[in-house]
Design a protein around this motif. Structure first.
Motif, PDB file in Angstrom:
ATOM      1  N   ALA A 163       1.228  -1.425  -0.117  1.00  0.00           N
ATOM      2  CA  ALA A 163      -0.249  -0.018  -0.198  1.00  0.00           C
ATOM      3  C   ALA A 163       0.497   0.882  -0.087  1.00  0.00           C
ATOM      4  N   ASP A 190      -5.931   1.761   0.557  1.00  0.00           N
ATOM      5  CA  ASP A 190      -4.933   2.509   0.087  1.00  0.00           C
ATOM      6  C   ASP A 190      -5.207   3.705  -0.827  1.00  0.00           C
ATOM      7  N   MET A 193      -1.854   3.386  -7.086  1.00  0.00           N
ATOM      8  CA  MET A 193      -2.122   3.907  -8.621  1.00  0.00           C
ATOM      9  C   MET A 193      -2.988   2.399  -8.353  1.00  0.00           C
ATOM     10  N   GLY A 194      -3.711   1.396  -7.715  1.00  0.00           N
ATOM     11  CA  GLY A 194      -4.953   0.581  -8.120  1.00  0.00           C
ATOM     12  C   GLY A 194      -4.056  -0.434  -9.045  1.00  0.00           C
ATOM     13  N   ILE A 195      -4.818  -1.019  -9.081  1.00  0.00           N
ATOM     14  CA  ILE A 195      -3.475  -2.008  -9.897  1.00  0.00           C
ATOM     15  C   ILE A 195      -5.215  -2.350 -11.851  1.00  0.00           C
ATOM     16  N   ILE A 203      -2.911 -10.957 -10.474  1.00  0.00           N
ATOM     17  CA  ILE A 203      -1.981 -10.492  -9.506  1.00  0.00           C
ATOM     18  C   ILE A 203      -1.459 -11.709  -8.324  1.00  0.00           C
ATOM     19  N   ARG A 209       4.155  -8.864 -11.919  1.00  0.00           N
ATOM     20  CA  ARG A 209       4.112  -7.413 -11.431  1.00  0.00           C
ATOM     21  C   ARG A 209       3.031  -6.961 -12.753  1.00  0.00           C
ATOM     22  N   ALA A 213       2.807  -1.399 -12.835  1.00  0.00           N
ATOM     23  CA  ALA A 213       3.956  -1.121 -11.020  1.00  0.00           C
ATOM     24  C   ALA A 213       5.615  -0.921 -11.026  1.00  0.00           C
ATOM     25  N   GLY A 218      10.337  -4.395  -6.724  1.00  0.00           N
ATOM     26  CA  GLY A 218       9.079  -5.448  -6.395  1.00  0.00           C
ATOM     27  C   GLY A 218       9.787  -7.188  -6.919  1.00  0.00           C
ATOM     28  N   THR A 219       9.117  -7.967  -6.283  1.00  0.00           N
ATOM     29  CA  THR A 219       9.513  -9.340  -6.675  1.00  0.00           C
ATOM     30  C   THR A 219       8.523 -10.046  -7.458  1.00  0.00           C
ATOM     31  N   GLY A 220       7.394  -9.829  -7.242  1.00  0.00           N
ATOM     32  CA  GLY A 220       5.917 -10.482  -7.253  1.00  0.00           C
ATOM     33  C   GLY A 220       5.463 -12.021  -6.963  1.00  0.00           C
ATOM     34  N   ILE A 221       6.539 -11.746  -5.352  1.00  0.00           N
ATOM     35  CA  ILE A 221       6.569 -12.997  -5.003  1.00  0.00           C
ATOM     36  C   ILE A 221       5.363 -13.101  -4.200  1.00  0.00           C
ATOM     37  N   GLY A 222       5.179 -11.737  -2.606  1.00  0.00           N
ATOM     38  CA  GLY A 222       4.291 -11.221  -1.801  1.00  0.00           C
ATOM     39  C   GLY A 222       3.427 -11.949  -2.012  1.00  0.00           C
ATOM     40  N   PHE A 249      -7.082  -4.039   0.114  1.00  0.00           N
ATOM     41  CA  PHE A 249      -6.899  -5.776   0.344  1.00  0.00           C
ATOM     42  C   PHE A 249      -7.391  -6.572   0.904  1.00  0.00           C
TER      43      PHE A 249
HETATM   44  P1  ADP Z   1       5.652  -7.347  -5.422  1.00  0.00           P
HETATM   45  O1  ADP Z   1       4.764  -6.107  -4.512  1.00  0.00           O
HETATM   46  O2  ADP Z   1       7.084  -7.578  -4.756  1.00  0.00           O
HETATM   47  O3  ADP Z   1       6.034  -6.653  -6.644  1.00  0.00           O
HETATM   48  P2  ADP Z   1       3.236  -8.291  -4.328  1.00  0.00           P
HETATM   49  O4  ADP Z   1       3.559  -9.902  -4.961  1.00  0.00           O
HETATM   50  O5  ADP Z   1       3.294  -8.233  -3.333  1.00  0.00           O
HETATM   51  O6  ADP Z   1       4.827  -8.340  -5.513  1.00  0.00           O
HETATM   52  O7  ADP Z   1       2.266  -8.428  -5.582  1.00  0.00           O
HETATM   53  C1  ADP Z   1       2.418  -7.947  -6.808  1.00  0.00           C
HETATM   54  C2  ADP Z   1       2.196  -6.796  -7.598  1.00  0.00           C
HETATM   55  O8  ADP Z   1       0.361  -6.583  -7.365  1.00  0.00           O
HETATM   56  C3  ADP Z   1       2.527  -5.783  -7.833  1.00  0.00           C
HETATM   57  O9  ADP Z   1       3.856  -5.596  -8.621  1.00  0.00           O
HETATM   58  C4  ADP Z   1       1.911  -5.034  -8.181  1.00  0.00           C
HETATM   59  O10 ADP Z   1       1.474  -4.683  -9.355  1.00  0.00           O
HETATM   60  C5  ADP Z   1       0.457  -5.373  -7.668  1.00  0.00           C
HETATM   61  N1  ADP Z   1       0.141  -4.788  -6.255  1.00  0.00           N
HETATM   62  C6  ADP Z   1      -0.033  -4.858  -5.271  1.00  0.00           C
HETATM   63  N2  ADP Z   1      -0.211  -4.156  -4.475  1.00  0.00           N
HETATM   64  C7  ADP Z   1      -0.416  -3.266  -4.814  1.00  0.00           C
HETATM   65  C8  ADP Z   1      -1.580  -1.790  -4.364  1.00  0.00           C
HETATM   66  N3  ADP Z   1      -2.000  -1.782  -3.385  1.00  0.00           N
HETATM   67  N4  ADP Z   1      -1.671  -1.269  -4.863  1.00  0.00           N
HETATM   68  C9  ADP Z   1      -1.371  -1.467  -6.809  1.00  0.00           C
HETATM   69  N5  ADP Z   1      -0.707  -2.311  -7.093  1.00  0.00           N
HETATM   70  C10 ADP Z   1      -0.219  -3.654  -6.364  1.00  0.00           C
END
Ligand code: ADP
Length: 260
Positions: A163, A190, A193-195, A203, A209, A213, A218-222, A249
């Motif tokens: 966020a 938050d 920028m949104g998705i 996602i 990613r 974004a 970022g790693t795209g793992i979280g 979320f």
């Molecule tokens: P990371 O943040 O390391 O890229 P995450 O798995 O946490 O990996 O998130 C994957 C993707 O989801 C991000 O790269 C981003 O594109 C999108 N994302 C996650 N949380 C948000 C958010 N709060 N607002 C906008 N995009 C988000």
């Protein structure tokens, strides 16, 4: 002497053996490519924070006079927050390893929800951009949960850090807790920028990613590991998001551990 039939069989067998070798070489090459990709991802991800740490440490070392105390503290805080950031990434990597090898083990504990929520927000405060703020939930003092504390911490850390990362300066992040009959819902809201709609379905995929974004680290793992862990524990994660407006979320998890 071999008959024609035997010869044909022999040729077929050789072809099959050759195919198998080629196939295993291809797999090995693919694995190597994946490893290289992973190593480059890790190195890339660590490089910027590490050089930031080095700069701050060098500067902090220069400010030795009493009147420079403020400047020194600022740099020490930067070091602390960047080390925390790297530590979070390492925890995510370790999670993947455990989830993949089937070695993810969980520990249920009874603890006040506020303990974890306060700690995660306290740590996240160090990552805030100018003018960003996080609103604490107001109703959690009495809530006691029976859940895996580490997983809750990892989940909230990932969501709150996202966020912050994916929102501009001067925005607010709300942490809202909704106690339900058998679950606790926690929302991270938050104004970032949104998705993009067309990327929303990917996602939770590992390493994914979104296009908008990519400028942020970022790693795209979280999100991928948060989802796996929560689902292993009977919980869920969902989101709503609108590009350029913000995201919500929501995680939900059982407050009582029924396996005891
Ligand atoms: P990371 O943040 O390391 O890229 P995450 O798995 O946490 O990996 O998130 C994957 C993707 O989801 C991000 O790269 C981003 O594109 C999108 N994302 C996650 N949380 C948000 C958010 N709060 N607002 C906008 N995009 C988000």
């Amino acid at each position: 002497k071999q008959t024609i039939k035997e010869l044909k069989e022999e040729v077929a067998k050789r072809k099959e053996a050759e195919y198998k070798i080629k196939e295993s070489l291809r797999k090995e090459r693919e694995l190597n490519e994946l490893k290289t990709k992973f190593l480059s991802l890790v190195s890339h991800e660590f490089k910027t924070p590490l050089s930031g740490i080095l700069t701050s440490a060098t500067l902090a070392g220069k400010y030795t006079e009493t009147e420079q105390q403020d400047k020194r503290e600022k740099h020490l805080k930067t070091i602390q927050s960047k080390v925390k950031y790297l530590n979070n990434i390492l925890n995510d990597f370790l999670s993947i390893e455990r989830l993949e090898s089937g070695k993810a083990s969980y520990k249920f504990e009874v603890f006040p929800l506020s303990k974890v929520v306060n700690e995660v927000i306290y740590n996240a405060n160090m990552l805030l951009k100018d003018g960003q703020k996080i609103n604490y939930p107001s109703n959690i003092d009495e809530i006691i949960v029976d859940f895996d504390e580490k997983i809750l911490e990892l989940s909230l850390t990932n969501l709150i850090n996202n966020a912050i990362k994916y929102s501009p300066e001067y925005t607010t992040i709300d942490v809202v807790v909704i106690p339900e009959k058998e679950n606790i819902c926690i929302q991270i809201i938050d104004e970032g920028m949104g998705i993009p709609q067309k990327e929303q379905k990917y996602i939770f995929n590992r390493y994914f990613r979104a296009e908008n974004a990519l400028l942020d680290q970022g790693t795209g793992i979280g999100l991928n590991i948060v989802k796996s862990h929560l689902e292993n524990l009977g919980g869920t994660i969902t989101f709503e998001s609108e590009q350029s407006k913000g995201s919500i979320f929501t995680i939900s998890f059982p407050t009582k551990n029924h396996t005891n």
